[in-house]
Scaffold this motif. Sequence first.
Motif, PDB file in Angstrom:
ATOM      1  N   MET A 173      49.101  30.767  44.178  1.00 29.89           N
ATOM      2  CA  MET A 173      47.728  30.394  44.518  1.00 29.89           C
ATOM      3  C   MET A 173      46.756  31.467  44.039  1.00 29.89           C
ATOM      4  SD  MET A 173      46.197  29.339  48.249  1.00 29.89           S
ATOM      5  CE  MET A 173      45.838  31.010  48.769  1.00 29.89           C
ATOM      6  N   ASP A 174      45.656  31.050  43.493  1.00 30.32           N
ATOM      7  CA  ASP A 174      44.643  31.969  42.996  1.00 30.32           C
ATOM      8  C   ASP A 174      43.811  32.486  44.171  1.00 30.32           C
ATOM      9  OD1 ASP A 174      42.760  33.399  41.648  1.00 30.32           O
ATOM     10  OD2 ASP A 174      41.971  31.725  40.469  1.00 30.32           O
ATOM     11  N   PRO A 175      43.846  33.793  44.477  1.00 27.87           N
ATOM     12  CA  PRO A 175      43.077  34.317  45.621  1.00 27.87           C
ATOM     13  C   PRO A 175      41.571  34.222  45.414  1.00 27.87           C
ATOM     14  CG  PRO A 175      44.041  36.105  44.333  1.00 27.87           C
ATOM     15  CD  PRO A 175      44.611  34.838  43.793  1.00 27.87           C
ATOM     16  N   GLN A 176      41.133  34.036  44.170  1.00 30.79           N
ATOM     17  CA  GLN A 176      39.696  33.917  43.911  1.00 30.79           C
ATOM     18  C   GLN A 176      39.098  32.681  44.572  1.00 30.79           C
ATOM     19  OE1 GLN A 176      37.936  36.240  42.501  1.00 30.79           O
ATOM     20  NE2 GLN A 176      39.698  37.518  41.923  1.00 30.79           N
ATOM     21  N   LEU A 177      39.931  31.676  44.815  1.00 31.72           N
ATOM     22  CA  LEU A 177      39.428  30.457  45.460  1.00 31.72           C
ATOM     23  C   LEU A 177      38.969  30.741  46.887  1.00 31.72           C
ATOM     24  CD1 LEU A 177      42.144  27.927  44.221  1.00 31.72           C
ATOM     25  CD2 LEU A 177      39.775  28.117  43.424  1.00 31.72           C
ATOM     26  N   GLU A 178      39.716  31.558  47.597  1.00 28.82           N
ATOM     27  CA  GLU A 178      39.322  31.908  48.958  1.00 28.82           C
ATOM     28  C   GLU A 178      38.064  32.780  48.954  1.00 28.82           C
ATOM     29  OE1 GLU A 178      43.436  31.857  51.486  1.00 28.82           O
ATOM     30  OE2 GLU A 178      43.048  33.633  50.261  1.00 28.82           O
ATOM     31  N   ARG A 179      37.982  33.685  48.009  1.00 27.85           N
ATOM     32  CA  ARG A 179      36.791  34.530  47.913  1.00 27.85           C
ATOM     33  C   ARG A 179      35.557  33.687  47.570  1.00 27.85           C
ATOM     34  NH1 ARG A 179      40.424  37.887  44.677  1.00 27.85           N
ATOM     35  NH2 ARG A 179      41.315  39.521  46.007  1.00 27.85           N
ATOM     36  N   ALA A 180      35.757  32.725  46.696  1.00 26.28           N
ATOM     37  CA  ALA A 180      34.643  31.837  46.340  1.00 26.28           C
ATOM     38  C   ALA A 180      34.184  31.027  47.551  1.00 26.28           C
ATOM     39  CB  ALA A 180      35.066  30.907  45.207  1.00 26.28           C
ATOM     40  N   SER A 181      35.136  30.596  48.368  1.00 27.41           N
ATOM     41  CA  SER A 181      34.788  29.847  49.575  1.00 27.41           C
ATOM     42  C   SER A 181      33.971  30.709  50.525  1.00 27.41           C
ATOM     43  CB  SER A 181      36.064  29.357  50.267  1.00 27.41           C
ATOM     44  OG  SER A 181      35.762  28.734  51.489  1.00 27.41           O
ATOM     45  N   ALA A 182      34.357  31.981  50.662  1.00 26.07           N
ATOM     46  CA  ALA A 182      33.599  32.883  51.528  1.00 26.07           C
ATOM     47  C   ALA A 182      32.206  33.157  50.962  1.00 26.07           C
ATOM     48  CB  ALA A 182      34.368  34.196  51.698  1.00 26.07           C
ATOM     49  N   ASP A 183      32.118  33.291  49.648  1.00 26.99           N
ATOM     50  CA  ASP A 183      30.809  33.533  49.025  1.00 26.99           C
ATOM     51  C   ASP A 183      29.867  32.341  49.225  1.00 26.99           C
ATOM     52  OD1 ASP A 183      31.660  35.978  48.171  1.00 26.99           O
ATOM     53  OD2 ASP A 183      32.237  35.297  46.159  1.00 26.99           O
ATOM     54  N   LEU A 184      30.440  31.142  49.348  1.00 22.55           N
ATOM     55  CA  LEU A 184      29.617  29.946  49.540  1.00 22.55           C
ATOM     56  C   LEU A 184      29.244  29.710  51.000  1.00 22.55           C
ATOM     57  CD1 LEU A 184      31.420  27.542  47.045  1.00 22.55           C
ATOM     58  CD2 LEU A 184      29.164  28.613  46.776  1.00 22.55           C
ATOM     59  N   GLY A 185      29.630  30.652  51.872  1.00 18.56           N
ATOM     60  CA  GLY A 185      29.197  30.574  53.263  1.00 18.56           C
ATOM     61  C   GLY A 185      30.223  30.062  54.254  1.00 18.56           C
ATOM     62  N   ALA A 186      31.438  29.768  53.813  1.00 17.98           N
ATOM     63  CA  ALA A 186      32.467  29.262  54.726  1.00 17.98           C
ATOM     64  C   ALA A 186      33.053  30.417  55.525  1.00 17.98           C
ATOM     65  CB  ALA A 186      33.562  28.552  53.956  1.00 17.98           C
ATOM     66  N   ASN A 187      33.315  30.186  56.814  1.00 16.07           N
ATOM     67  CA  ASN A 187      33.981  31.214  57.617  1.00 16.07           C
ATOM     68  C   ASN A 187      35.483  31.167  57.370  1.00 16.07           C
ATOM     69  OD1 ASN A 187      35.005  29.058  59.197  1.00 16.07           O
ATOM     70  ND2 ASN A 187      33.232  29.142  60.562  1.00 16.07           N
ATOM     71  N   GLU A 188      36.242  32.048  58.047  1.00 16.42           N
ATOM     72  CA  GLU A 188      37.685  32.148  57.792  1.00 16.42           C
ATOM     73  C   GLU A 188      38.411  30.852  58.133  1.00 16.42           C
ATOM     74  OE1 GLU A 188      39.170  35.502  59.868  1.00 16.42           O
ATOM     75  OE2 GLU A 188      38.189  36.972  58.578  1.00 16.42           O
ATOM     76  N   TRP A 189      38.038  30.204  59.251  1.00 16.18           N
ATOM     77  CA  TRP A 189      38.699  28.967  59.637  1.00 16.18           C
ATOM     78  C   TRP A 189      38.410  27.844  58.652  1.00 16.18           C
ATOM     79  CZ3 TRP A 189      42.420  26.462  61.601  1.00 16.18           C
ATOM     80  CH2 TRP A 189      42.315  25.107  61.936  1.00 16.18           C
ATOM     81  N   GLN A 190      37.161  27.738  58.209  1.00 18.15           N
ATOM     82  CA  GLN A 190      36.809  26.707  57.233  1.00 18.15           C
ATOM     83  C   GLN A 190      37.512  26.945  55.898  1.00 18.15           C
ATOM     84  OE1 GLN A 190      32.536  27.231  57.377  1.00 18.15           O
ATOM     85  NE2 GLN A 190      32.249  25.400  58.652  1.00 18.15           N
ATOM     86  N   THR A 191      37.624  28.193  55.496  1.00 13.54           N
ATOM     87  CA  THR A 191      38.329  28.511  54.252  1.00 13.54           C
ATOM     88  C   THR A 191      39.799  28.137  54.351  1.00 13.54           C
ATOM     89  OG1 THR A 191      36.804  30.323  53.764  1.00 13.54           O
ATOM     90  CG2 THR A 191      38.947  30.367  52.675  1.00 13.54           C
ATOM     91  N   PHE A 192      40.390  28.447  55.499  1.00 11.98           N
ATOM     92  CA  PHE A 192      41.812  28.119  55.671  1.00 11.98           C
ATOM     93  C   PHE A 192      42.015  26.610  55.685  1.00 11.98           C
ATOM     94  CE2 PHE A 192      45.273  26.926  58.571  1.00 11.98           C
ATOM     95  CZ  PHE A 192      46.342  27.503  57.903  1.00 11.98           C
ATOM     96  N   ARG A 193      41.143  25.881  56.396  1.00  9.96           N
ATOM     97  CA  ARG A 193      41.330  24.438  56.560  1.00  9.96           C
ATOM     98  C   ARG A 193      41.052  23.672  55.274  1.00  9.96           C
ATOM     99  NH1 ARG A 193      37.904  20.357  58.444  1.00  9.96           N
ATOM    100  NH2 ARG A 193      36.289  21.895  58.887  1.00  9.96           N
ATOM    101  N   ARG A 194      40.068  24.109  54.490  1.00  9.28           N
ATOM    102  CA  ARG A 194      39.638  23.334  53.330  1.00  9.28           C
ATOM    103  C   ARG A 194      40.184  23.865  52.000  1.00  9.28           C
ATOM    104  NH1 ARG A 194      33.260  21.843  54.564  1.00  9.28           N
ATOM    105  NH2 ARG A 194      33.623  20.831  56.584  1.00  9.28           N
ATOM    106  N   VAL A 195      40.640  25.115  51.985  1.00 10.91           N
ATOM    107  CA  VAL A 195      41.118  25.697  50.735  1.00 10.91           C
ATOM    108  C   VAL A 195      42.584  26.096  50.823  1.00 10.91           C
ATOM    109  CG1 VAL A 195      40.789  27.550  49.042  1.00 10.91           C
ATOM    110  CG2 VAL A 195      38.805  26.522  50.168  1.00 10.91           C
ATOM    111  N   THR A 196      42.889  27.012  51.748  1.00  8.81           N
ATOM    112  CA  THR A 196      44.249  27.567  51.810  1.00  8.81           C
ATOM    113  C   THR A 196      45.281  26.519  52.198  1.00  8.81           C
ATOM    114  OG1 THR A 196      43.270  29.684  52.488  1.00  8.81           O
ATOM    115  CG2 THR A 196      45.650  29.424  52.739  1.00  8.81           C
TER     116      THR A 196
END
Length: 277
Positions: A173-196
């Motif tokens: 998995m590309d870790p940049q996807l999670e960083r991009a999600s955080a940069d777009l304003g998603a919190n940790e739970w939203q990043t985990f649920r929608r990306v990870t």
Amino acid sequence: MPKTTMLKRLLSAYSLAFFVFLYAPVVLIVVYSFNANPINIMNWTEASLDWYRIMFGYQASQPMPETYIDSTGSLLSALKNSLVVALFATLISTLLGTMVALALARFRFKLQPLYRMFMHIPMVMPDIVLGIALLIFFISSGLTLGSSTIVIGHCTFLISYVFIVVSARLADMDPQLERASADLGANEWQTFRRVTLPLILPGVVGGALLSFVISMDDVVITYFISGTDSTTLPVYILSMIRKGIKPEINAIATLMLIFSLLFAYAGIYFKSKKTSI
């Protein structure tokens, strides 16, 4: 004859002999599960579906001899125990194994290589050693042997399988996807649920399916930590074989074989499945 041609034929013959040696016993089990002879399963009389009919609660098409003892009820009870144990062990091991894989992939600490090594040990440890160790632990802890101890015992090594499968998925998995999600304003739970989670879900499902199959098929460890009222199907079949191979064993073994192959294939499929967001 050219030397290369002879070598290819020898390799082909060796490969054929290898697969025949490996799978001939399995084929024989499937073939003799259709043998109508209720006494001597190695003496073929005629083809019949009676043993499968009995497994599913239907009456046999031919009368059974007086010496035949119907053990279908006990087999179905053992099958129920196996399914319950495998279900709970799979749920627990999948949850814990995924959490450990995520933790080791996201955090760095000094003893991380040692921790990873400990996660692999239950897979390479001989089953009889782990079974004896668990038996001593449960008895020393005052726990009564039963379905709960089987679930705990299975989780001790199933977590490792889930951990390895999910870790392999996380490595791709590309870790940049999670960083991009955080940069777009998603919190940790939203990043985990929608990306990870969508990205690692095939690995999680694959690990769960493999865990379920391994739990259903386990004999050695379960033999040590099961109680008298919590016999699983593989252990019950082992006890039946000691008294003589009965016709039902071939039928239930064939059904378990098909069941295991389907789940194993599904596990491999989900493990290798590509997921897009």
